[in-house]
Write an enzyme that holds these catalytic residues in place. Structure first.
Site, PDB file in Angstrom:
ATOM      1  N   ALA A   1       0.827  -1.217   0.000  1.00 38.73           N
ATOM      2  CA  ALA A   1       0.000   0.000   0.000  1.00 38.73           C
ATOM      3  C   ALA A   1       0.865   1.273   0.000  1.00 38.73           C
ATOM      4  O   ALA A   1       1.947   1.254   0.565  1.00 38.73           O
ATOM      5  CB  ALA A   1      -0.891  -0.019   1.247  1.00 38.73           C
ATOM      6  N   PRO A   2       0.418   2.343  -0.656  1.00 37.41           N
ATOM      7  CA  PRO A   2      -0.903   2.571  -1.263  1.00 37.41           C
ATOM      8  C   PRO A   2      -1.043   2.064  -2.703  1.00 37.41           C
ATOM      9  O   PRO A   2      -2.053   2.327  -3.349  1.00 37.41           O
ATOM     10  CB  PRO A   2      -1.048   4.097  -1.225  1.00 37.41           C
ATOM     11  N   GLY A   3      -0.049   1.336  -3.212  1.00 34.05           N
ATOM     12  CA  GLY A   3      -0.304   0.600  -4.440  1.00 34.05           C
ATOM     13  C   GLY A   3       0.307   1.118  -5.720  1.00 34.05           C
ATOM     14  O   GLY A   3      -0.088   0.674  -6.804  1.00 34.05           O
TER      15      GLY A   3
ATOM     16  N   CYS B   1      13.020   3.313  -0.047  1.00 34.89           N
ATOM     17  CA  CYS B   1      13.252   4.732  -0.360  1.00 34.89           C
ATOM     18  C   CYS B   1      14.166   5.332   0.705  1.00 34.89           C
ATOM     19  O   CYS B   1      13.983   6.476   1.123  1.00 34.89           O
ATOM     20  CB  CYS B   1      11.941   5.499  -0.483  1.00 34.89           C
TER      21      CYS B   1
ATOM     22  N   ASP C   1       8.793  -4.157  -1.146  1.00 37.86           N
ATOM     23  CA  ASP C   1       9.006  -2.701  -1.106  1.00 37.86           C
ATOM     24  C   ASP C   1       8.965  -2.330   0.371  1.00 37.86           C
ATOM     25  O   ASP C   1       7.962  -1.865   0.884  1.00 37.86           O
ATOM     26  CB  ASP C   1       7.903  -1.998  -1.901  1.00 37.86           C
TER      27      ASP C   1
ATOM     28  N   LYS D   1       3.241   0.504  -6.935  1.00 36.13           N
ATOM     29  CA  LYS D   1       3.914  -0.604  -7.641  1.00 36.13           C
ATOM     30  C   LYS D   1       2.922  -1.700  -7.997  1.00 36.13           C
ATOM     31  O   LYS D   1       3.076  -2.366  -9.014  1.00 36.13           O
ATOM     32  CB  LYS D   1       5.083  -1.124  -6.798  1.00 36.13           C
TER      33      LYS D   1
END
Ligand SMILES: C[S@@+](CC[C@H](N)C(=O)[O-])C[C@H]1O[C@@H](n2cnc3c(N)ncnc32)[C@H](O)[C@@H]1O
Length: 418
Positions: free
Chosen positions: A236-238, A352, A299, A240
């Protein structure tokens, strides 16, 4: 106006001391106040290291007692407005004196009055003598573990540049209808900062989604995934998830946050991509699935130090301990999830974060304990200079090749050998 400032003082404290997300605060700001809130609070977050290090110590000799801690935040916003915005000096001082009276007491108000008057008197000198730029001492400490002073100074230049609006277009969408847009070599469509999202061509038709150019690279590191089964962990939030679905994958998206998964579902629905999506709300460490996947995308939750342009609070509230805590969680998630990867399957790991403990070092450790994995070369147009000697992708704001940079980001693509 004083009432608004009073709320902003409390919200600034919520963001910096209480860990409330800037995005949640922004969502609570009434629409007619958003422009002023953005100008004042975002500027305060960008200038905070300077105000705390170079400005206030000149006029505040004693530590403010904990029970009057709110006065610190009154001073942060007061200094921001006096030094960086165009509010007339004495109107500004009067406003923050009133706010201090409401949030603290008469003595607090007198103290704020004295400090801000000193700031006004020394305004030019303070700006001329400036030594501290935008990163807090602790943020520099985090970066110093992995980067040279020159590299850190290059990153810091991006702290005051408003991030542009980056969009990922659905496959087949042409770019000619997007005014003022540039197509980056990696495929991202870049529009100027402050572009109103809902006014961009194709918003209602779900032709694109907002995604930083660096963040879009993780899925681009995968070759053809049409018809492949993908486990999208921490989804989330989606952003990828949308890329995976748009590329024709069959996706199981997992996230621990039910609230963020609601946003994921809304986003995917707006894009009309929900057909091959299965959503599971679970902690990745408790997840138990009875199938294997061609691809696993992790992620991972991280310190998010790479997102300091859009989230200036990060320059002020992240600690070395945050980096270590996240690195431990990432390691656990990686170790837990690999059992669901098919032979020859691909594992893509992304964060990130600028910290190598959450990137390069994390994956080197993983490869030492998982000798059945090889590093796969990443070939994405425009990223050639960002490939490390190990074959990972390391994006720094300054190595993105565009004057407005990108978020700091890390991607590793690994393949199970057997
Ligand atoms: C970097 S964000 C993911 C961004 C997303 N992949 C995208 O592209 O839009 C990390 C996500 O990890 C989730 N998360 C944190 N800890 C988790 C855990 N233990 N298990 C599953 N998800 C977790 C957070 O809720 C957050 O949504």
């Amino acid at each position: 106006m004083n009432n608004e400032r009073k709320n902003y003082v409390i919200w600034l404290k919520n963001i910096l001391d209480d860990g409330v997300a800037l995005s949640d605060i922004k969502a609570a700001v009434p629409v007619n106040e958003r422009a002023f809130f953005n100008m004042l609070v975002m500027t305060a977050l960008r200038q905070l290291a300077f105000i705390k290090t170079d400005v206030l110590p000149r006029f505040v000799r004693k530590r403010i007692p904990q029970k009057q801690n709110i006065l610190n935040f009154v001073l942060y916003l007061g200094c921001t407005e006096l030094l960086f915005l165009e509010t007339p000096d004495y109107a500004c001082i009067n406003s923050y004196v009133e706010v201090a009276k409401k949030l603290c007491d008469k003595f607090g108000a007198n103290f704020v009055n004295a400090v801000l008057r000193n700031v006004v008197r020394n305004k030019q000198q303070l700006l001329t003598d400036r030594k501290t730029m935008f990163f807090s001492k602790e943020f520099v400490k985090i970066l110093k573990q992995d980067y040279t002073p020159a590299e850190i100074a290059d990153m810091e230049k991006f702290a005051q540049i408003e991030a542009p609006l980056d969009l990922t277009l659905k496959a087949g969408v042409e770019t000619e209808n997007f005014a003022e847009a540039i197509r980056l070599p990696s495929g991202t469509l870049r529009l100027p900062a402050h572009t109103a999202v809902t006014e961009v061509y194709g918003y209602n038709d779900g032709l694109w989604w907002v995604q930083d150019a660096a963040s879009a690279l993780a899925v681009k590191a995968l070759a053809d995934i049409r018809g492949k089964k993908v486990l999208d962990l921490c989804a989330a939030p989606g952003g990828k998830t949308a890329q995976l679905l748009d590329a024709g994958a069959i996706v199981t998206a997992v996230d621990v946050s039910a609230k963020r998964l609601e946003r994921l579902k809304e986003n995917i629905k707006r894009l009309h991509l929900e057909k091959s999506l299965n959503v599971i709300c679970a902690d990745a460490l408790d997840l138990n699935v009875d199938e294997k996947f061609d691809v696993i995308l992790v992620d991972a939750p991280c310190s998010a130090t790479g997102t300091f342009r859009r989230h200036p609070e990060i320059m002020n509230n992240k600690t070395i301990q945050d980096v270590k805590t996240q690195a431990t969680l990432q390691q656990k998630i990686l170790n837990h999830c690999v059992v669901w990867l098919k032979d020859n399957g691909m594992l893509v790991y992304a964060t990130c974060s600028l910290a190598k403990l959450e990137g390069e070092k994390q994956i080197k450790n993983f490869l030492q304990t998982h000798t059945d994995f090889d590093v796969c070369p990443i070939q994405i147009p425009g990223t050639e200079k960002m490939i490390t000697k190990e074959g990972f992708l390391r994006v720094l704001p300054q190595n993105f090749g565009e004057c407005s940079g990108a978020d700091g980001f890390f991607v590793a693509a690994l393949q199970r050998k057997i």
